[in-house]
Design a protein around this motif. Sequence first.
Motif, short mmCIF file in Angstrom:
data_model
loop_
_atom_site.label_atom_id
_atom_site.label_comp_id
_atom_site.label_asym_id
_atom_site.label_seq_id
_atom_site.Cartn_x
_atom_site.Cartn_y
_atom_site.Cartn_z
N LEU A 298 0.79 -1.27 0.10
CA LEU A 298 0.00 0.11 0.07
C LEU A 298 0.92 1.20 -0.04
O LEU A 298 1.95 1.46 0.69
CB LEU A 298 -0.81 -0.01 1.37
N ASN A 299 0.57 2.03 -0.95
CA ASN A 299 1.42 3.45 -0.75
C ASN A 299 0.33 4.70 -1.03
O ASN A 299 -0.38 4.46 -2.03
CB ASN A 299 2.45 3.40 -1.74
N ASP A 300 0.84 5.59 -0.58
CA ASP A 300 -0.23 6.84 -0.64
C ASP A 300 1.09 7.88 -0.69
O ASP A 300 2.14 7.70 -0.55
CB ASP A 300 -0.81 7.06 0.95
N ASP A 388 3.42 -2.53 4.46
CA ASP A 388 2.47 -1.55 4.34
C ASP A 388 1.37 -2.06 3.67
O ASP A 388 1.43 -2.37 2.38
CB ASP A 388 2.89 -0.02 3.80
N ARG A 389 0.18 -2.12 4.53
CA ARG A 389 -0.77 -2.96 3.66
C ARG A 389 -2.35 -2.54 4.37
O ARG A 389 -2.39 -1.87 5.26
CB ARG A 389 -0.54 -4.34 3.93
N ALA A 404 -14.05 -5.55 7.46
CA ALA A 404 -13.33 -4.06 7.58
C ALA A 404 -12.11 -3.96 7.10
O ALA A 404 -11.19 -4.68 7.31
CB ALA A 404 -13.56 -3.76 8.92
N VAL A 405 -11.80 -2.81 6.32
CA VAL A 405 -10.62 -2.42 5.95
C VAL A 405 -9.72 -2.02 7.01
O VAL A 405 -10.08 -0.94 7.69
CB VAL A 405 -10.75 -1.25 4.89
N ARG A 406 -8.72 -2.58 7.09
CA ARG A 406 -7.85 -1.98 8.38
C ARG A 406 -6.18 -1.60 7.67
O ARG A 406 -6.23 -2.04 6.67
CB ARG A 406 -7.70 -2.87 9.43
N ILE A 407 -5.79 -0.70 8.34
CA ILE A 407 -4.37 -0.42 7.61
C ILE A 407 -3.19 -0.22 8.54
O ILE A 407 -3.24 0.09 9.77
CB ILE A 407 -4.58 1.16 7.16
N HIS A 408 -2.24 -0.68 8.09
CA HIS A 408 -0.94 -0.68 8.57
C HIS A 408 -0.07 0.23 7.69
O HIS A 408 0.20 -0.45 6.65
CB HIS A 408 -0.05 -2.20 8.99
#
Length: 528
Positions: A298-300, A388-389, A404-408
């Motif tokens: 995951l990248n922002d 990162d995910r 549920a979408v959870r983020i690390h």
Amino acid sequence: MSRYPERVDVAIVGSGPAGATYARILSETAPELRIAMFEVGPTVSNPPGAHVKNIEDLEERSAAQRRSEGRSEAAAKLNSPVALAQGKRQSRPGTYLLPDDDFSVDGGDGMPVAAMSSNVGGMSAHWTGACPRPGESERISFLDATGELDELLGEAERLLGVTTDAFEGAPFSQLIRDRLAPVVDEGREPTTRVQRMPLAVRRRDNGRLVWSGSDVVLGDVTRENPNFELFDESLVTRTVIGDDGAAAGVEVRDLSEAGAGQLSVVAARVVVVAADALRTPQVLWASGVRPDALGRYLNDQSQVVFAARITGIEAPDGSTTAAKDKAAGAISETSGVSWVPYTDAKPFHGQIMQLDASPVPVAVDDAVIPGSIVGLGMFCAKELQRDDRVLFTDGHLDSYGMPAVRIHYTATDRDRAVMDAAEAELRTLGDAVGEPLDERVIRLPFGASLHYQGTTRMGETDDGESVCSPTSEVWGVPGLYVAGNGVIPTSTACNPTLTGVALAVKGARDVAAKLTVAPAAAAQATQH
Ligand code: FAD
């Protein structure tokens, strides 16, 4: 009785630009295929998927934005991203945030303002429309090796209606570029010098601006295709996987008033999940399609912003605008957008927007010349990390009853160094334009860019680090395609929608080729 067909050729999950690209390319190249598009949110604009900024009535526009904000409680919205720096967890109009418990799990920085939209058109009914092409290491090397990438990007520009002249008449646009060029252009190739931002906006003959949303991507050819149907208020709860391991259809919950939550199965030869970079992994996970790479990388694009006022100018017609009379952060008809492209040496991308009002408070009696306040923003490329995910936990559900979408998510030392460099660059650009409105350069909380990528990334081979092939078909699940910014495998700083749509064009062509048999091939097949 269900309002859905029993069987289609292609089921598309999500009506943002990525899903709309599949519908458009299939309508153009294989109109005989039956296509059903399912969208969890309501239709909020006309034609369906149109940008809400095209709605002239301001109350109607706000209502359309509110209806795009999912099932979360109505929360205060921020028109200007700069306001995010005041430390409040708030989202932009038309979007809504992940719940408090989910934006940062297992330590790390998290993504406090990760946001989504749920409406026909997805985020493209609310976006700014900046559509730059990726450059240098932002590009996808294996698609460059086959010479395809630029052709696909060109096709994406066609579908999104990208122009560079919509703000042609904006006062001071050229002046800004003339002032930036001496501090930006030295040592850069012509393609990476300061220039007009390509935008998915066009100007009608009557002078009004029209912002592209999914309606433009769909186009008349899709709307007039009798084999295409769009079902709003329809939540795809999972993809049905057949005994042979291939995609076989979708399970859909009818959220419309008449549908009363009824669950149906629609059989399909191909399923395309284009549910954004946070929710495409959600649908795959709910379907039992859980490769180890799912949700990872995951990248922002972390964002730093600054504001300056152009000095030494006079209002073209002598008019000025009282700061208090304007909605801060709005780009209007008199304003333009300039672009400082990404380079590997300076791994950020600059978006310089003329505004009609200040994004930071100015004295109430301070009269602002329209277009003279300049918001300078840098989007920074993120160092990619496997951990990162987005992740999911059995039994933890969101407001739609989906996992549920959870983020690390964690910024690295390099990420912080890139943000420092972007900050220094912004000060240089601000000084070149005029005088800063505030000495501080503001770092926005992670998630503010709304440019999430990588979670269903494309790979050249099935090496365990990617979810799908170069045609966007999920490794090991024939007939299941993923679409949207999650498919982009590189770290980019440029706004990602154009690239996401380009990759969807390639996927859609592959679906068309697989599901249609050319007459010659069909004749040959019957001879055997
Ligand atoms: P989306 O547009 O998010 O569409 C996904 C759709 O899937 C949504 O409508 C969602 O409701 C639906 N969905 C999700 N789950 C399900 C399910 N289970 N069943 C059915 N439907 C489902 N990008 C740029 O490149 N340039 C910009 O200048 C820019 N500016 C932006 C400014 C703002 C204020 C915002 C909000 C966004 C901006 N973006 C910009 C981001 C851009 O809008 C997105 O990159 C783009 O819309 C992504 O397209 P998509 O089709 O992948 O996803």
